[in-house]
Write an enzyme that holds these catalytic residues in place. Sequence first.
Site, PDB file in Angstrom:
ATOM      1  N   ALA A  66       0.869  -1.171   0.000  1.00  8.66           N
ATOM      2  CA  ALA A  66       0.000   0.000   0.000  1.00  8.66           C
ATOM      3  C   ALA A  66       0.912   1.229   0.000  1.00  8.66           C
ATOM      4  O   ALA A  66       2.070   1.154   0.426  1.00  8.66           O
ATOM      5  CB  ALA A  66      -0.896  -0.022   1.227  1.00  8.66           C
ATOM      6  N   GLY A 111       0.590  -4.983   1.100  1.00 11.06           N
ATOM      7  CA  GLY A 111      -0.649  -5.058   0.323  1.00 11.06           C
ATOM      8  C   GLY A 111      -0.447  -5.757  -1.019  1.00 11.06           C
ATOM      9  O   GLY A 111      -1.401  -6.307  -1.580  1.00 11.06           O
ATOM     10  N   GLU A 114      -0.629  -9.368  -0.239  1.00 11.45           N
ATOM     11  CA  GLU A 114      -2.042  -9.648   0.069  1.00 11.45           C
ATOM     12  C   GLU A 114      -2.877  -9.708  -1.208  1.00 11.45           C
ATOM     13  O   GLU A 114      -3.766 -10.542  -1.353  1.00 11.45           O
ATOM     14  CB  GLU A 114      -2.577  -8.582   1.030  1.00 11.45           C
ATOM     15  CG  GLU A 114      -1.936  -8.695   2.418  1.00 11.45           C
ATOM     16  CD  GLU A 114      -2.210  -7.481   3.292  1.00 11.45           C
ATOM     17  OE1 GLU A 114      -1.895  -6.351   2.856  1.00 11.45           O
ATOM     18  OE2 GLU A 114      -2.727  -7.653   4.405  1.00 11.45           O
ATOM     19  N   GLU A 134       4.851  -5.092   7.279  1.00  7.20           N
ATOM     20  CA  GLU A 134       4.111  -4.018   7.956  1.00  7.20           C
ATOM     21  C   GLU A 134       4.655  -3.704   9.344  1.00  7.20           C
ATOM     22  O   GLU A 134       4.595  -2.556   9.791  1.00  7.20           O
ATOM     23  CB  GLU A 134       2.617  -4.372   8.052  1.00  7.20           C
ATOM     24  CG  GLU A 134       1.864  -4.250   6.743  1.00  7.20           C
ATOM     25  CD  GLU A 134       1.926  -5.501   5.879  1.00  7.20           C
ATOM     26  OE1 GLU A 134       2.740  -6.401   6.176  1.00  7.20           O
ATOM     27  OE2 GLU A 134       1.157  -5.571   4.919  1.00  7.20           O
TER      28      GLU A 134
HETATM   29  N1  DAK Z   1       4.589   3.101  -0.976  1.00  4.38           N
HETATM   30  C1  DAK Z   1       4.958   4.243  -1.590  1.00  4.38           C
HETATM   31  N2  DAK Z   1       6.060   4.349  -2.341  1.00  4.38           N
HETATM   32  C2  DAK Z   1       6.836   3.264  -2.448  1.00  4.38           C
HETATM   33  C3  DAK Z   1       6.533   2.036  -1.829  1.00  4.38           C
HETATM   34  C4  DAK Z   1       5.339   1.972  -1.054  1.00  4.38           C
HETATM   35  N3  DAK Z   1       4.887   0.842  -0.478  1.00  4.38           N
HETATM   36  N4  DAK Z   1       7.492   1.159  -2.119  1.00  4.38           N
HETATM   37  C5  DAK Z   1       8.371   1.789  -2.904  1.00  4.38           C
HETATM   38  N5  DAK Z   1       7.994   3.074  -3.100  1.00  4.38           N
HETATM   39  C6  DAK Z   1       8.665   4.092  -3.884  1.00  4.38           C
HETATM   40  C7  DAK Z   1       9.918   4.610  -3.161  1.00  4.38           C
HETATM   41  O1  DAK Z   1       9.536   5.581  -2.213  1.00  4.38           O
HETATM   42  C8  DAK Z   1      10.699   5.170  -4.315  1.00  4.38           C
HETATM   43  O2  DAK Z   1      10.149   6.416  -4.672  1.00  4.38           O
HETATM   44  P1  DAK Z   1      11.126   7.677  -5.048  1.00  4.38           P
HETATM   45  O3  DAK Z   1      11.980   7.869  -3.855  1.00  4.38           O
HETATM   46  O4  DAK Z   1      11.901   7.170  -6.262  1.00  4.38           O
HETATM   47  O5  DAK Z   1      10.161   8.780  -5.339  1.00  4.38           O
HETATM   48  C9  DAK Z   1      10.403   4.205  -5.439  1.00  4.38           C
HETATM   49  O6  DAK Z   1       9.183   3.530  -5.090  1.00  4.38           O
HETATM   50  C10 DAK Z   1      11.476   3.141  -5.633  1.00  4.38           C
HETATM   51  O7  DAK Z   1      11.689   2.512  -4.378  1.00  4.38           O
HETATM   52  P2  DAK Z   1      13.149   2.389  -3.716  1.00  4.38           P
HETATM   53  O8  DAK Z   1      14.027   3.490  -4.153  1.00  4.38           O
HETATM   54  O9  DAK Z   1      12.939   2.209  -2.248  1.00  4.38           O
HETATM   55  O10 DAK Z   1      13.653   1.045  -4.383  1.00  4.38           O
HETATM   56  P3  DAK Z   1      14.686  -0.020  -3.769  1.00  4.38           P
HETATM   57  O11 DAK Z   1      15.006  -0.965  -4.880  1.00  4.38           O
HETATM   58  O12 DAK Z   1      15.816   0.674  -3.054  1.00  4.38           O
HETATM   59  O13 DAK Z   1      13.842  -0.808  -2.659  1.00  4.38           O
HETATM   60  C11 DAK Z   1      11.867  -1.948  -1.800  1.00  4.38           C
HETATM   61  C12 DAK Z   1      12.738  -1.577  -3.036  1.00  4.38           C
HETATM   62  C13 DAK Z   1      10.611  -2.631  -2.278  1.00  4.38           C
HETATM   63  C14 DAK Z   1      12.681  -2.939  -0.923  1.00  4.38           C
HETATM   64  C15 DAK Z   1      11.592  -0.665  -0.990  1.00  4.38           C
HETATM   65  O14 DAK Z   1      11.012   0.273  -1.882  1.00  4.38           O
HETATM   66  C16 DAK Z   1      10.639  -0.884   0.123  1.00  4.38           C
HETATM   67  O15 DAK Z   1      11.004  -1.407   1.184  1.00  4.38           O
HETATM   68  N6  DAK Z   1       9.382  -0.446  -0.077  1.00  4.38           N
HETATM   69  C17 DAK Z   1       8.361  -0.526   0.951  1.00  4.38           C
HETATM   70  C18 DAK Z   1       7.922  -1.936   1.109  1.00  4.38           C
HETATM   71  C19 DAK Z   1       6.897  -2.033   2.180  1.00  4.38           C
HETATM   72  O16 DAK Z   1       7.145  -1.771   3.372  1.00  4.38           O
HETATM   73  N7  DAK Z   1       5.714  -2.422   1.777  1.00  4.38           N
HETATM   74  C20 DAK Z   1       4.616  -2.602   2.666  1.00  4.38           C
HETATM   75  C21 DAK Z   1       3.859  -1.335   2.649  1.00  4.38           C
HETATM   76  S1  DAK Z   1       2.728  -1.298   3.979  1.00  4.38           S
HETATM   77  C22 DAK Z   1      -4.019  -0.831   6.415  1.00  4.38           C
HETATM   78  C23 DAK Z   1      -4.247  -1.249   5.148  1.00  4.38           C
HETATM   79  C24 DAK Z   1      -3.231  -1.776   4.422  1.00  4.38           C
HETATM   80  C25 DAK Z   1      -1.979  -1.842   4.922  1.00  4.38           C
HETATM   81  C26 DAK Z   1      -1.736  -1.420   6.166  1.00  4.38           C
HETATM   82  C27 DAK Z   1      -2.720  -0.927   6.960  1.00  4.38           C
HETATM   83  N8  DAK Z   1      -5.065  -0.221   7.167  1.00  4.38           N
HETATM   84  C28 DAK Z   1      -5.416   1.072   6.710  1.00  4.38           C
HETATM   85  C29 DAK Z   1      -5.471  -0.822   8.348  1.00  4.38           C
HETATM   86  C30 DAK Z   1      -0.919  -2.275   4.090  1.00  4.38           C
HETATM   87  C31 DAK Z   1       0.290  -1.830   4.339  1.00  4.38           C
HETATM   88  C32 DAK Z   1       1.368  -2.011   3.417  1.00  4.38           C
HETATM   89  O17 DAK Z   1       1.244  -2.594   2.341  1.00  4.38           O
END
Ligand code: DAK
Length: 260
Positions: A66, A111, A114, A134
Amino acid sequence: MNYSSLLIDIADGAAVVTINRPAALNALNAVILEELTAAFAELKGNNAVACVILTGSGAKAFVAGADIAAMQPLDAVAAGQFARLGHAVLNDIEKFPKPVIAAVNGFALGGGCELAMACDIRIAAENARFGQPEVNLGVIPGFGGTLRLSRLVGKGRAKELIFTGDMIDAQEAYRIGLANKVVAAEDLLAAARSMAAKIASKGPVAVRFAKESVDNGLEMDLDRAGRFEADLFGLCFATADQKEGMQAFLDKRPAKFTGR
Ligand code: DAK
């Protein structure tokens, strides 16, 4: 309908839906979730589509989660709304009356993992990475991850992945049953299309009933699930496809299913 964040390509009975936000690794924002809802509603009634393939744009990510930037400032009410939108999309996909294959072409995190788990089948490219990170962000999986991961890979493995936030590669995902198969990245879409074409050649009503029986049966005790399966089996005999499929076998020729 025109979509700003999705690409849709329909050919040979399969619709390839590509989430197209590669600059943010296809992170799910409200626009993408709303467009996915609309796209699946549209594809449901399209008789040219027997199967849907869901994938991400670019070589790096299926969906990296997400959208963290969009979620960070949310208050509890807005976060709840966002979570309900996500749940609604994933439920639509899970209950979609045709098979949905996730072609996982890179990161499938949070997400994104998921979303892949709401699909019926996951084909992973060799570079795919799965995870529920998360807890690194101070939240829990919010789009059904705690529920679907434990059903797919078992409680212990699901808890390990969710509590540690660790990522696993495609081979490990295959080993624990999260991915159905692993293919070279360049072969991913062809592999998904080939599976979709095979499914599209079968009796569509039978495939739909089979999906309903597996999904609903898993939520019931064996007695009720058995009765549910038997009822659907019986209903197959009200279709032209059952008559054609069995007659074709007896005539030693390929069946021509019509979906009736
Ligand atoms: N959201 C927004 N932007 C994202 C992103 C994300 N999940 N993942 C990557 N990006 C963006 C980065 O910010 C970056 O943007 P710029 O800086 O270039 O503008 C671009 O994509 C490229 O990413 P990186 O530069 O970080 O690329 P790397 O190869 O260095 O790293 C990575 C890739 C996938 C390991 C890293 O980007 C990363 O760790 N991303 C986040 C992964 C993550 O934590 N995903 C889970 C997200 S939390 C809920 C409902 C749903 C959810 C939670 C609560 N309620 C409301 C109850 C769900 C939550 C999630 O899914």
